[in-house]
Design a protein around this motif. Structure first.
Motif, PDB file in Angstrom:
ATOM      1  N   GLY A  76      32.836  16.885 113.311  1.00  0.00           N
ATOM      2  CA  GLY A  76      31.586  17.179 113.220  1.00  0.00           C
ATOM      3  C   GLY A  76      30.974  17.439 111.665  1.00  0.00           C
ATOM      4  N   LEU A  77      31.962  16.667 110.572  1.00  0.00           N
ATOM      5  CA  LEU A  77      31.568  15.929 109.386  1.00  0.00           C
ATOM      6  C   LEU A  77      30.489  14.747 109.433  1.00  0.00           C
ATOM      7  CD1 LEU A  77      34.337  16.431 107.104  1.00  0.00           C
ATOM      8  CD2 LEU A  77      32.318  17.481 106.776  1.00  0.00           C
ATOM      9  N   ARG A  78      30.699  14.018 110.397  1.00  0.00           N
ATOM     10  CA  ARG A  78      30.464  12.855 110.814  1.00  0.00           C
ATOM     11  C   ARG A  78      29.018  12.769 111.214  1.00  0.00           C
ATOM     12  NH1 ARG A  78      33.060   7.927 114.450  1.00  0.00           N
ATOM     13  NH2 ARG A  78      32.929   9.607 115.671  1.00  0.00           N
ATOM     14  N   LYS A  79      28.792  14.158 112.085  1.00  0.00           N
ATOM     15  CA  LYS A  79      27.806  14.759 113.011  1.00  0.00           C
ATOM     16  C   LYS A  79      26.839  15.429 111.684  1.00  0.00           C
ATOM     17  CE  LYS A  79      27.413  16.826 117.118  1.00  0.00           C
ATOM     18  NZ  LYS A  79      27.717  17.219 117.549  1.00  0.00           N
ATOM     19  N   VAL A  80      27.117  15.722 110.893  1.00  0.00           N
ATOM     20  CA  VAL A  80      26.242  16.329 109.873  1.00  0.00           C
ATOM     21  C   VAL A  80      25.549  15.031 108.807  1.00  0.00           C
ATOM     22  CG1 VAL A  80      26.068  18.225 108.158  1.00  0.00           C
ATOM     23  CG2 VAL A  80      27.226  18.780 110.079  1.00  0.00           C
ATOM     24  N   ASN A  81      27.245  14.506 108.702  1.00  0.00           N
ATOM     25  CA  ASN A  81      25.899  13.624 107.432  1.00  0.00           C
ATOM     26  C   ASN A  81      24.879  12.430 108.559  1.00  0.00           C
ATOM     27  OD1 ASN A  81      28.152  13.645 105.897  1.00  0.00           O
ATOM     28  ND2 ASN A  81      29.769  13.379 106.356  1.00  0.00           N
ATOM     29  N   ASP A  82      25.274  12.154 109.671  1.00  0.00           N
ATOM     30  CA  ASP A  82      24.154  11.575 110.216  1.00  0.00           C
ATOM     31  C   ASP A  82      22.858  12.546 110.529  1.00  0.00           C
ATOM     32  OD1 ASP A  82      26.017   9.444 111.239  1.00  0.00           O
ATOM     33  OD2 ASP A  82      26.325  10.155 113.271  1.00  0.00           O
ATOM     34  N   LEU A  83      22.799  13.367 110.825  1.00  0.00           N
ATOM     35  CA  LEU A  83      21.758  14.289 110.866  1.00  0.00           C
ATOM     36  C   LEU A  83      20.590  14.679 109.727  1.00  0.00           C
ATOM     37  CD1 LEU A  83      20.197  16.240 112.159  1.00  0.00           C
ATOM     38  CD2 LEU A  83      21.232  17.978 111.084  1.00  0.00           C
ATOM     39  N   ASP A  93      13.271  26.254 105.381  1.00  0.00           N
ATOM     40  CA  ASP A  93      14.417  27.288 105.682  1.00  0.00           C
ATOM     41  C   ASP A  93      15.453  26.188 106.530  1.00  0.00           C
ATOM     42  OD1 ASP A  93      14.125  28.525 103.383  1.00  0.00           O
ATOM     43  OD2 ASP A  93      12.691  29.653 103.864  1.00  0.00           O
ATOM     44  N   ASN A  94      14.233  25.864 107.624  1.00  0.00           N
ATOM     45  CA  ASN A  94      14.856  25.233 109.108  1.00  0.00           C
ATOM     46  C   ASN A  94      16.447  24.855 109.034  1.00  0.00           C
ATOM     47  OD1 ASN A  94      12.878  26.694 110.590  1.00  0.00           O
ATOM     48  ND2 ASN A  94      11.831  25.425 110.598  1.00  0.00           N
ATOM     49  N   PHE A  95      15.845  23.889 107.467  1.00  0.00           N
ATOM     50  CA  PHE A  95      16.881  22.308 107.691  1.00  0.00           C
ATOM     51  C   PHE A  95      18.352  22.990 107.392  1.00  0.00           C
ATOM     52  CE2 PHE A  95      18.402  18.700 107.333  1.00  0.00           C
ATOM     53  CZ  PHE A  95      19.478  17.939 106.570  1.00  0.00           C
ATOM     54  N   ARG A  96      18.349  24.596 106.328  1.00  0.00           N
ATOM     55  CA  ARG A  96      19.381  24.929 106.280  1.00  0.00           C
ATOM     56  C   ARG A  96      19.966  25.240 107.561  1.00  0.00           C
ATOM     57  NH1 ARG A  96      17.238  26.243 101.633  1.00  0.00           N
ATOM     58  NH2 ARG A  96      15.886  28.816 102.313  1.00  0.00           N
ATOM     59  N   ASP A  97      19.328  26.048 108.928  1.00  0.00           N
ATOM     60  CA  ASP A  97      19.234  26.880 109.769  1.00  0.00           C
ATOM     61  C   ASP A  97      20.346  25.460 110.517  1.00  0.00           C
ATOM     62  OD1 ASP A  97      18.946  29.303 109.113  1.00  0.00           O
ATOM     63  OD2 ASP A  97      16.793  29.446 109.570  1.00  0.00           O
ATOM     64  N   LEU A  98      19.421  24.851 110.771  1.00  0.00           N
ATOM     65  CA  LEU A  98      19.580  23.332 111.631  1.00  0.00           C
ATOM     66  C   LEU A  98      21.182  22.637 111.290  1.00  0.00           C
ATOM     67  CD1 LEU A  98      19.468  20.974 113.611  1.00  0.00           C
ATOM     68  CD2 LEU A  98      17.833  19.543 111.478  1.00  0.00           C
ATOM     69  N   LEU A  99      21.558  23.103 110.016  1.00  0.00           N
ATOM     70  CA  LEU A  99      23.246  22.754 109.465  1.00  0.00           C
ATOM     71  C   LEU A  99      24.321  23.672 109.413  1.00  0.00           C
ATOM     72  CD1 LEU A  99      22.637  21.477 105.885  1.00  0.00           C
ATOM     73  CD2 LEU A  99      23.665  19.802 107.447  1.00  0.00           C
ATOM     74  N   LEU A 100      23.469  24.689 109.829  1.00  0.00           N
ATOM     75  CA  LEU A 100      24.554  25.987 110.852  1.00  0.00           C
ATOM     76  C   LEU A 100      24.931  25.437 112.160  1.00  0.00           C
ATOM     77  CD1 LEU A 100      23.996  29.699 108.979  1.00  0.00           C
ATOM     78  CD2 LEU A 100      25.802  27.696 108.517  1.00  0.00           C
ATOM     79  N   ILE A 111      33.060  22.388 103.711  1.00  0.00           N
ATOM     80  CA  ILE A 111      33.295  20.824 102.722  1.00  0.00           C
ATOM     81  C   ILE A 111      32.111  19.997 102.426  1.00  0.00           C
ATOM     82  CG2 ILE A 111      34.135  19.191 103.899  1.00  0.00           C
ATOM     83  CD1 ILE A 111      36.069  19.992 105.572  1.00  0.00           C
ATOM     84  N   ILE A 112      31.405  20.839 102.897  1.00  0.00           N
ATOM     85  CA  ILE A 112      29.733  20.145 102.485  1.00  0.00           C
ATOM     86  C   ILE A 112      29.700  20.448 101.290  1.00  0.00           C
ATOM     87  CG2 ILE A 112      27.488  19.859 103.420  1.00  0.00           C
ATOM     88  CD1 ILE A 112      28.237  20.093 105.804  1.00  0.00           C
ATOM     89  N   ILE A 113      29.554  21.984 101.326  1.00  0.00           N
ATOM     90  CA  ILE A 113      29.272  22.698 100.198  1.00  0.00           C
ATOM     91  C   ILE A 113      30.164  22.639  98.293  1.00  0.00           C
ATOM     92  CG2 ILE A 113      29.449  25.218  98.731  1.00  0.00           C
ATOM     93  CD1 ILE A 113      27.586  25.868 101.230  1.00  0.00           C
ATOM     94  N   ALA A 114      31.276  22.504  99.340  1.00  0.00           N
ATOM     95  CA  ALA A 114      32.696  21.714  98.269  1.00  0.00           C
ATOM     96  C   ALA A 114      32.454  20.297  97.863  1.00  0.00           C
ATOM     97  CB  ALA A 114      34.008  22.205  99.083  1.00  0.00           C
ATOM     98  N   GLU A 115      31.637  19.293  98.599  1.00  0.00           N
ATOM     99  CA  GLU A 115      32.052  18.062  97.817  1.00  0.00           C
ATOM    100  C   GLU A 115      30.763  18.745  96.767  1.00  0.00           C
ATOM    101  OE1 GLU A 115      29.298  14.713  98.103  1.00  0.00           O
ATOM    102  OE2 GLU A 115      28.881  16.465  99.424  1.00  0.00           O
ATOM    103  N   ARG A 116      29.583  19.113  97.785  1.00  0.00           N
ATOM    104  CA  ARG A 116      28.569  19.069  97.076  1.00  0.00           C
ATOM    105  C   ARG A 116      28.643  19.650  95.237  1.00  0.00           C
ATOM    106  NH1 ARG A 116      23.105  16.821  96.184  1.00  0.00           N
ATOM    107  NH2 ARG A 116      24.241  15.964  98.363  1.00  0.00           N
ATOM    108  N   VAL A 117      29.040  20.830  95.238  1.00  0.00           N
ATOM    109  CA  VAL A 117      29.651  21.453  94.180  1.00  0.00           C
ATOM    110  C   VAL A 117      30.477  20.462  92.843  1.00  0.00           C
ATOM    111  CG1 VAL A 117      31.058  23.207  93.045  1.00  0.00           C
ATOM    112  CG2 VAL A 117      29.766  23.751  94.666  1.00  0.00           C
ATOM    113  N   ASN A 118      31.131  19.732  93.792  1.00  0.00           N
ATOM    114  CA  ASN A 118      32.311  18.130  92.490  1.00  0.00           C
ATOM    115  C   ASN A 118      31.148  17.848  92.788  1.00  0.00           C
ATOM    116  OD1 ASN A 118      34.021  16.581  92.091  1.00  0.00           O
ATOM    117  ND2 ASN A 118      35.286  16.083  94.157  1.00  0.00           N
ATOM    118  N   ARG A 119      30.156  16.957  93.308  1.00  0.00           N
ATOM    119  CA  ARG A 119      29.134  16.087  92.661  1.00  0.00           C
ATOM    120  C   ARG A 119      28.284  16.752  91.733  1.00  0.00           C
ATOM    121  NH1 ARG A 119      27.483  11.392  95.280  1.00  0.00           N
ATOM    122  NH2 ARG A 119      28.566  12.003  96.759  1.00  0.00           N
TER     123      ARG A 119
END
Length: 699
Positions: A76-83, A93-100, A111-119
């Protein structure tokens, strides 16, 4: 709780001994556990990311060694990163929905949010100023609202503050300094306000604790801009929270008791009471808010809730995503969040398997597709390439001939899937067809197609009507609408439009129409009736007016003075005077004239011979457009030599030139010219071929 979370990370690190783990990923795992309540599978997935990136391990390796659950999260992480690599407009707003919709497992989104908080926390020391602004913009537009949707309020506030630090540097530090300057007095005021309230609550027998919460810098800044005031004009810089340790069946009673104690001591503002106890928000948020007049005439916001309510509001996954202006994303998301809240209340929130059972099929009725430039469009599920074309623009939809979906040629009726990158192919000769209505599902596309079909029918009727009128005029008979209606009825047609359409399609012989018309308007005589020609042998009569002679009875003479007749030259072959030519009757654009050797003309002769019409050039032909394709050595001055020759020709005009160089030392391009006849064109081509370095010139 923190120690237990840290021990979980340490435990997994021991298990992964020998596997490459980056310090950044390790910190991301700690954030996911300690601040989001994620479990073992999430920690394992985050700590394995580096080995997956470096190629040390594959998804298959992970599944074999650590289980399907971990490999599922990593997939799932790889799919979202490719996207995300497609780089869509991040503010939509559509892109937030697309991630979901793409993160089939909610743990991927956390995990995606945790990574961005860390960054964001380490942004100061690792990036250029430009990179800091880019990352901060993404955090502000994408990750903070996404965290808010998922109920991660503290993380959402932190991301907003950190983003503001880099995007609105001066405002951020101005407010930070102001808050620091007033911190002592603010703390003193909070203590002064809390002390008597605390005594009264203790006397009432409630178990509770109280805390003062200063609004975030970002929140204060937004309020200043909204109210158009200075920092000193914001009266509710902080809120007092009363958190009660209450039994489940006494939660409402205890909260209202605390409210009674506070309002007995301080006068409440009746306009600022918010009761989310009796009727909780649809996202599950429960609390009692009021604003009272405190000491020194200052308004103070009071929030009263239980321990359970407070945990759900700040750390839970129920996500009060509508709170403070976050827009509703639809009933399905609301239903899913409520179900999730109910389950979380009944189970251990630290168990990440609890979350994984909730697959994000929230947008099963929608798909999200990209344009080649990365713009994002939300379409209903089942939408076709044609729907997407009309969604972009009516004109694009009307001329759509197909598309490129993820680089592959597809037809107009191809159904789209989430994540598809779609480029629409168009042709000026394309028009909407009746069967298109079966390929589209959006109301916009259906409406525009029906509108275009109606317009085509009107043009068809006009052309057929003019054809009948010309033929009648040749026989010195006047056209009369009343008579035409009689002809329509006599020939078995219910509607006039069907009648005209049949003439245009060639299914109704226009000679029979003329014969029927004359039969109705002419008295019966002993003159024998002339048999009508069959449709197979019929050729359109296009006798010209304005003094133009008629050649062979039914041959159209191409002359710049032709009036009362719509005709055009085919763009595929651009015929000019001297070319052997042939005409074809079209449904909506009169007559199209092609060179006799044109492939399109040959195809139409095979498929629709009944639409052919003989055409000839007049001696009075004007200039026509021609495109020459040139290939030659990419030498200095060769293009100037070509244009110099063209400009010297008196009867040739250069309209445009498009030259492109290639890596093999050659150039290729096109020359668009206006030429009067074929002989002059052939002479020019010969001269261009004689230019040194020119390999080929062809029409």
């Amino acid at each position: 709780m923190t120690n237990a979370n840290n021990s979980l990370v340490e435990e997994v690190l021991v298990k992964l001994e020998g596997v490459a783990v980056s310090p950044f990923d390790e910190q991301t795992a700690r954030i996911a556990v300690s601040e989001m309540g994620m479990g073992r599978s999430v920690v394992m997935s985050v700590l394995l990311l580096e080995s997956l990136r470096s190629g040390q391990k594959t998804i298959e390796d992970v599944e074999n060694e650590y289980g399907a659950d971990v490999s599922h999260i990593l997939s799932g992480l790889r799919k979202v990163n490719d996207l995300y690599a497609k780089n869509p407009v991040i503010s939509t707003d559509n892109f937030r929905d697309l991630l979901l919709s793409f993160a089939e497992d909610m743990r991927v989104v956390f995990i995606i949010i945790a990574e961005r908080v860390n960054r964001m926390r380490s942004l100061k020391d690792c990036c250029t100023e430009e990179e800091q602004r880019k990352i901060s913009t993404e955090a502000s537009f994408l990750y903070a609202p996404l965290a808010h949707k998922l109920g991660l309020y503290l993380i959402k506030s932190e991301l907003e503050d950190l983003s503001m630090k880099y995007l609105e540097h001066d405002a951020y530090y101005m407010l930070k300094d102001k808050l620091n300057e007033t911190k002592k007095s603010r703390d003193e005021y909070i203590a002064k306000f809390i002390a008597p309230v605390k005594r009264k609550l203790e006397e009432s027998g409630l178990k509770f604790h109280m805390k003062g919460r200063t609004k975030s810098i970002h929140s204060i800044w937004q309020k200043m801009k909204k109210q158009k005031c200075q920092f000193e004009g914001i009266y509710d810089l902080f809120a007092i929270r009363i958190i009660i340790d209450s039994e489940p069946d006494k939660e409402k009673q205890d909260c209202w008791q605390a409210y009674s104690v506070v309002t007995d001591m301080y006068h409440p503002n009746p306009k600022r009471l918010r009761d989310w106890l009796s009727v909780p928000k649809s996202n599950g948020y429960e609390s009692l808010h009021t604003t009272v007049m405190g000491p020194e005439g200052k308004w103070v916001e009071i929030q009263i809730r239980t321990e359970r309510m407070d945990y759900i509001a700040e750390h839970g996954f129920a996500a009060h995503w509508r709170y403070k202006g976050v827009k509703d994303s639809g009933g399905k998301l609301e239903e899913w969040l409520n179900d999730l809240r109910t389950t979380l209340e009944a189970d251990d929130t630290s168990d990440d398997n609890l979350i994984s059972q909730f697959k994000v099929d929230l947008y099963s009725d929608e798909v999200f597709v990209f344009t080649p430039k990365g713009d994002l469009f939300k379409m209903p599920k089942g939408a076709s390439v044609l729907d997407f074309a009309f969604q972009i623009h009516t004109n694009i939809g009307s001329h759509c001939i197909g598309g490129l979906v993820n680089g592959k040629n597809v037809s107009v009726k191809t159904k789209l899937e989430s994540g598809d990158q779609v480029e629409i192919m168009t042709s000026p000769n394309q028009l909407p067809k009746q069967d298109w209505l079966g390929y589209v599902i959006t109301s916009k596309a259906k409406g525009k197609i029906r509108q275009s079909l109606h317009e085509q029918e009107l043009r068809t009727a006009t052309y057929a009507k003019e054809e009948i009128s010309r033929k009648l005029k040749n026989r010195k008979v006047d056209f009369d609408d009343n008579v035409i209606h009689k002809v329509v009825k006599k020939m078995g047609y219910k509607y006039v439009m069907e009648f005209y359409k049949a003439i245009q399609l060639g299914t109704l012989d226009v000679n029979k129409v003329i014969a029927t018309y004359i039969e109705i308007v002419t008295p019966v005589t002993d003159t024998p009736e002339q048999p009508a020609e069959s449709a197979e042998n019929f050729r359109l009569d296009l006798t010209q007016s304005q003094g133009q002679s008629n050649v062979s009875g039914e041959t159209l003479i191409i002359d710049k003075n032709v009036k009362g007749l719509e005709y055009q030259f085919g763009r595929c072959c651009n015929p000019i005077y001297g070319d052997r030519i042939v005409g074809f009757v079209t449904l909506s654009r009169g007559i199209t004239i092609h060179r006799a050797d044109c492939q399109n003309a040959r195809h139409m002769l095979e498929e629709m011979p009944y639409r052919k019409i003989d055409v000839k050039w007049s001696d009075k032909s004007g200039q026509s457009q021609v495109v020459l394709h040139v290939i030659g050595n990419d030498d200095i001055g060769i293009v100037n030599n070509l244009t110099s020759i063209i400009l010297k020709e008196k009867s040739v005009m250069l309209r445009s030139i498009d030259i492109r160089s290639s890596e093999d030392g050659l150039f290729g391009g096109s020359l668009t010219l206006m030429v009067s006849d074929l002989s002059k064109l052939n002479g020019l081509i010969k001269k261009l071929k004689d230019v040194k370095g020119v390999k080929n010139v062809e029409r």
